[in-house]
Write a protein that holds these residues in place. Structure first.
Motif, mmCIF file in Angstrom:
data_model
loop_
_atom_site.group_PDB
_atom_site.id
_atom_site.type_symbol
_atom_site.label_atom_id
_atom_site.label_comp_id
_atom_site.label_asym_id
_atom_site.label_seq_id
_atom_site.Cartn_x
_atom_site.Cartn_y
_atom_site.Cartn_z
ATOM 1 N N ARG A 1 11.574 -3.100 12.755
ATOM 2 C CA ARG A 1 12.256 -2.668 11.541
ATOM 3 C C ARG A 1 11.432 -3.020 10.307
ATOM 4 O O ARG A 1 10.475 -3.798 10.385
ATOM 5 N N SER A 2 11.807 -2.467 9.173
ATOM 6 C CA SER A 2 11.213 -2.811 7.885
ATOM 7 C C SER A 2 12.330 -3.050 6.893
ATOM 8 O O SER A 2 13.454 -2.571 7.080
ATOM 9 N N ILE A 3 12.047 -3.766 5.836
ATOM 10 C CA ILE A 3 13.060 -4.024 4.818
ATOM 11 C C ILE A 3 13.469 -2.738 4.111
ATOM 12 O O ILE A 3 14.576 -2.647 3.564
ATOM 13 N N LEU A 4 12.630 -1.702 4.144
ATOM 14 C CA LEU A 4 12.942 -0.430 3.506
ATOM 15 C C LEU A 4 13.272 0.630 4.547
ATOM 16 O O LEU A 4 12.573 0.769 5.562
ATOM 17 N N GLN A 5 14.310 1.373 4.279
ATOM 18 C CA GLN A 5 14.653 2.492 5.152
ATOM 19 C C GLN A 5 13.521 3.515 5.129
ATOM 20 O O GLN A 5 12.940 3.796 4.083
ATOM 21 N N GLY A 6 13.193 4.055 6.294
ATOM 22 C CA GLY A 6 12.153 5.069 6.380
ATOM 23 C C GLY A 6 10.757 4.521 6.579
ATOM 24 O O GLY A 6 9.816 5.291 6.772
ATOM 25 N N VAL A 7 10.606 3.193 6.519
ATOM 26 C CA VAL A 7 9.303 2.572 6.763
ATOM 27 C C VAL A 7 9.318 1.924 8.145
ATOM 28 O O VAL A 7 10.298 1.284 8.525
ATOM 29 N N GLU A 8 8.245 2.101 8.895
ATOM 30 C CA GLU A 8 8.133 1.534 10.235
ATOM 31 C C GLU A 8 6.834 0.736 10.345
ATOM 32 O O GLU A 8 5.958 0.833 9.482
ATOM 33 N N LEU B 1 13.693 -9.237 -2.865
ATOM 34 C CA LEU B 1 14.448 -8.044 -3.264
ATOM 35 C C LEU B 1 14.270 -7.755 -4.749
ATOM 36 O O LEU B 1 14.249 -6.589 -5.164
ATOM 37 N N ARG B 2 14.116 -8.786 -5.546
ATOM 38 C CA ARG B 2 13.847 -8.553 -6.970
ATOM 39 C C ARG B 2 12.533 -7.817 -7.153
ATOM 40 O O ARG B 2 12.414 -6.916 -7.993
ATOM 41 N N GLN B 3 11.519 -8.202 -6.375
ATOM 42 C CA GLN B 3 10.209 -7.578 -6.525
ATOM 43 C C GLN B 3 10.180 -6.154 -5.987
ATOM 44 O O GLN B 3 9.419 -5.313 -6.477
ATOM 45 N N LEU B 4 10.997 -5.881 -4.982
ATOM 46 C CA LEU B 4 11.021 -4.530 -4.426
ATOM 47 C C LEU B 4 11.700 -3.528 -5.356
ATOM 48 O O LEU B 4 11.400 -2.336 -5.308
ATOM 49 N N LYS B 5 12.639 -4.017 -6.174
ATOM 50 C CA LYS B 5 13.342 -3.166 -7.145
ATOM 51 C C LYS B 5 13.785 -1.850 -6.502
ATOM 52 O O LYS B 5 13.206 -0.796 -6.734
ATOM 53 N N PRO B 6 14.794 -1.903 -5.640
ATOM 54 C CA PRO B 6 15.236 -0.694 -4.928
ATOM 55 C C PRO B 6 15.550 0.448 -5.882
ATOM 56 O O PRO B 6 16.110 0.252 -6.951
ATOM 57 N N ALA C 1 5.488 -11.964 -3.241
ATOM 58 C CA ALA C 1 4.585 -10.851 -3.524
ATOM 59 C C ALA C 1 3.562 -10.651 -2.414
ATOM 60 O O ALA C 1 3.201 -9.524 -2.073
ATOM 61 N N ILE C 2 3.099 -11.744 -1.831
ATOM 62 C CA ILE C 2 2.106 -11.649 -0.759
ATOM 63 C C ILE C 2 2.683 -10.952 0.468
ATOM 64 O O ILE C 2 2.029 -10.119 1.103
ATOM 65 N N PHE C 3 3.946 -11.280 0.812
ATOM 66 C CA PHE C 3 4.523 -10.760 2.055
ATOM 67 C C PHE C 3 5.255 -9.439 1.874
ATOM 68 O O PHE C 3 5.542 -8.760 2.872
ATOM 69 N N ASP C 4 5.611 -9.049 0.658
ATOM 70 C CA ASP C 4 6.360 -7.817 0.398
ATOM 71 C C ASP C 4 7.761 -7.877 0.989
ATOM 72 O O ASP C 4 8.755 -7.833 0.276
ATOM 73 N N GLY D 1 0.822 -1.208 0.000
ATOM 74 C CA GLY D 1 0.000 0.000 0.000
ATOM 75 C C GLY D 1 0.855 1.256 0.000
ATOM 76 O O GLY D 1 0.553 2.247 -0.678
ATOM 77 N N LEU D 2 1.963 1.231 0.764
ATOM 78 C CA LEU D 2 2.894 2.362 0.766
ATOM 79 C C LEU D 2 3.672 2.429 -0.539
ATOM 80 O O LEU D 2 3.972 3.520 -1.037
ATOM 81 N N LEU D 3 4.013 1.273 -1.094
ATOM 82 C CA LEU D 3 4.778 1.237 -2.336
ATOM 83 C C LEU D 3 4.005 1.866 -3.493
ATOM 84 O O LEU D 3 4.601 2.296 -4.482
ATOM 85 N N ALA D 4 2.671 1.920 -3.367
ATOM 86 C CA ALA D 4 1.858 2.543 -4.410
ATOM 87 C C ALA D 4 1.968 4.064 -4.387
ATOM 88 O O ALA D 4 1.528 4.730 -5.321
ATOM 89 N N ASN D 5 2.552 4.604 -3.321
ATOM 90 C CA ASN D 5 2.753 6.050 -3.238
ATOM 91 C C ASN D 5 4.073 6.405 -3.911
ATOM 92 O O ASN D 5 5.133 5.943 -3.477
#
Length: 632
Positions: A194-201, A625-630, A333-336, A165-169
């Motif tokens: 923690r979250s896999i992405l910096q700045g996400v909590e 990590l492939r799906q997150l595409k940093p 994809a389900i777990f992000d 949901g956040l990734l859609a922003n």
């Protein structure tokens, strides 16, 4: 059950574009296929996706209070909403719907943040008080329902039920947090701190946030905690009666629904107990669903069938096999975030099976944490006894040396696998339990990491926050501290995350009756002997359920929801195991050492060692990590 999302401008009141909130809710549409809605006002936008469970036609969201002074988006269920509604009506509250969402609005207007203590349920919600111009974010006691948060450009806080949901922003940057990789390689999931992405909590379980326009958000505030400091008094007969009453209350309160309802049934103590109490309370056969495996040593369907026959349930089952490995991308994809609990695949399968027959399913989650049902808790209690007798000055050199030289004999009978026990006894209780719960020890991780991750990780170790949690636990003993850590760390990070994401992926609501907070609080007050007796965990639960279940269900060795990934990765999936060492995401980034990963796969496939869990962990990390595409 639903999905929520939104944006709150805390720095400067700016318009929220409805389309942006709508995109966030569309990303989590699987959580609520029955309806959607978006509401915006200066500085605030709330979005919702609905899975209709109660008051099917009458509770659309976002929902306004009767006086239009508050708006809410809500994910979850408040099981005691009818009692609360009666109390609020006596105080003058007026209701237009028959559901629980409007009860939360009225409770907030009467009690403010203290309303949370009155709720018996699972929930994550965002409530905007239009008069005070404040946003109230809250999460249930155990973290059954998730809530992700991220600060974005322009002084705003975005939130959503899932990371996608956040990734859609478009304002959210996708920068991987290397400390999250350290956490993940230790535990097999990214814990709630923690979250896999910096700045996400993630809003912690049992916490809330109160945000105001023009003011920097403060830290989350804790509104509930579990305490192991008191001890319940009474005879075994009296305690058993109390326990049965609380278990019945937990089950029957979660059987309220305006849609078909059933249960997951593994054939273990917990799910069997839930099915037994559901059958006792139901006037029609309970719908039960089970998953088996194509590897006989981990298949429990015979026990599930036995319980289903005992209570004459409407029973359904399905088999999971290695040819379903193609679902790994779907799991990612389900777990992000990377999530390596291999039982996620069969859990997804049992959710799919259940959804073919019901919309709500009760699970047995939570009893092992609350009543000491894990083998590691038994071992920890015994190790704590040894630590109390042997001084650290003796334990550290003797057991540390034994642990270093003892072979890691994965092939040996369990009593001969002493390496971990020796290493644990050389440490304090907190460090020892962290070692028991972790997938990879600090020494093992060190050998796998590449130069980049070692540098970026610095002095941080994933065990540090876990050990701190145990040290500061409101507890009286080592067993208490272990259970506290399981309830606060392992349960929300692994067990509840797994159940929430897999059930929501197929539009199924999962409920956890054995996580009724009154039942868990009672369990935390039991003496050691009522929790652990000899080698039997959950002793009082098993003693109490003897009136319903046979001994071969209650007292057989605990198996858990085990997936045979080790066998799969030596056989039909051996090529996938070898592919780990060639992963550009893992090796090309400098996070992992290519030679170490290749040796890991070779040793596993040859049978020299069992690295199935770690290889699965690395495969999931690669896909995630492939799906997150940093972003760069």
């Amino acid at each position: 059950m639903c999905g929520i999302a939104g944006i709150f401008h805390y720095e400067t009141v700016k318009p929220v574009v409805p389309k942006r909130v709508e995109r966030m809710t569309e990303a989590i549409a699987h959580r609520g296929p029955d309806g959607s809605g978006v509401w915006t006002a200066p500085g605030i936008g709330l979005g919702h996706r609905r899975l209709s469970i109660i008051d099917l036609a009458g509770s659309p969201q976002p929902m306004h209070s009767a006086d239009e002074r508050a708006v809410i988006v809500f994910n979850g269920e408040i099981y005691n909403y009818r009692e609360l509604r009666r109390e609020l009506e006596q105080g003058g509250a007026v209701f237009r719907t028959d559901g629980d969402t409007e009860v939360i609005l009225a409770a907030w207007q009467k009690w403010g943040p203290d309303c949370l203590r009155r709720f018996d349920g699972m929930f994550a919600f965002a409530l905007y008080d239009c008069t005070a111009r404040r946003l109230f974010l809250a999460r249930d006691r155990f973290g059954v329902k998730p809530l992700y948060l991220a600060r974005i450009e322009g002084g705003a806080l975005a939130f959503a039920s899932e990371l996608k949901g956040l990734l859609a922003n478009p304002l959210l940057r996708r920068t991987i947090d290397p400390l999250a990789i350290e956490d993940y390689m230790t535990w097999g999931y990214v814990p709630d701190h923690r979250s896999i992405l910096q700045g996400v909590e993630k809003l912690p379980a049992g916490h809330f946030m109160l945000l105001e326009h023009g003011r920097e958000p403060g830290p989350p505030q804790q509104w509930w905690d579990i305490s192991f400091e008191r001890r319940e008094k009474g005879s075994t007969q009296d305690l058993s009666a109390q326990l049965l009453h609380l278990m019945r209350e937990g089950v029957t309160s979660r059987m309220v629904a305006d849609v078909p309802l059933g249960a997951f049934l593994s054939g273990g103590v917990d799910s069997s107990s839930v099915v037994a109490l559901m059958s006792e309370a139901s006037t029609v056969p309970v719908t039960s669903c089970s998953i088996g495996f194509d590897v006989a040593s981990v298949d429990e369907t015979q026990y599930a069938r036995q319980v289903a026959g005992l209570f004459d349930t409407d029973h359904h089952e399905r088999i999971v096999s290695a040819d379903q490995f193609g679902e790994i991308d779907r799991i990612a994809a389900i777990f992000d975030e990377p999530f390596a609990d291999a039982s996620a695949l069969p859990t997804l399968r049992v959710c799919e099976l259940a959804r073919e027959h019901v919309t709500v399913a009760l699970s047995g989650d939570g009893a092992d944490e609350a009543f000491a049902g894990y083998r590691r808790q038994l071992f920890h209690a015994r190790e704590e006894q040894a630590r109390s007798v042997l001084p650290a000055a003796l334990r550290q050199p003797v057991f540390g040396a034994l642990g270093r030289i003892w072979p890691k004999a994965d092939w040996a009978p369990r009593p001969l696998r002493a390496k971990s026990t020796f290493l644990s006894l050389a440490e304090n209780g907190e460090a020892g339990y962290a070692r028991a719960l972790s997938i990879l020890s600090p020494e093992q991780r060190q050998r796998l990491y590449g130069a980049t991750l070692l540098r970026e990780r610095g002095d941080y170790r994933a065990e540090q926050p876990f050990e701190k949690l145990m040290r500061e636990a409101p507890a009286r003993s080592g067993l208490d501290r272990a259970q506290y850590a399981d309830l606060k760390f392992w349960l929300p990070g692994d067990i509840l995350t797994k159940t929430d994401r897999t059930s929501m992926a197929v539009g199924l609501e999962a409920r956890e009756p054995l996580l009724d907070h009154r039942l868990v609080e009672f369990g935390a007050r039991l003496s050691h002997g009522q929790r652990l007796r000899g080698t039997t965990g959950k002793w009082l639960v098993k003693h109490t359920m003897q009136r319903y279940l046979p001994d071969d269900i209650l007292y057989r060795s605990k198996q858990g929801f085990v997936t045979p990934v080790s066998q799969w990765l030596r056989g039909p999936l051996a090529s996938e195991a070898r592919a780990v060492a060639a992963s550009e995401v893992l090796v090309g980034s400098g996070w992992f050492a290519r030679k170490a990963l290749a040796r890991l796969a070779d040793d596993h496939i040859s049978g020299r060692s069992d690295h199935g869990r770690v290889l699965w962990q690395l495969l999931i990390l690669d896909r995630s990590l492939r799906q997150l595409k940093p972003s760069a």
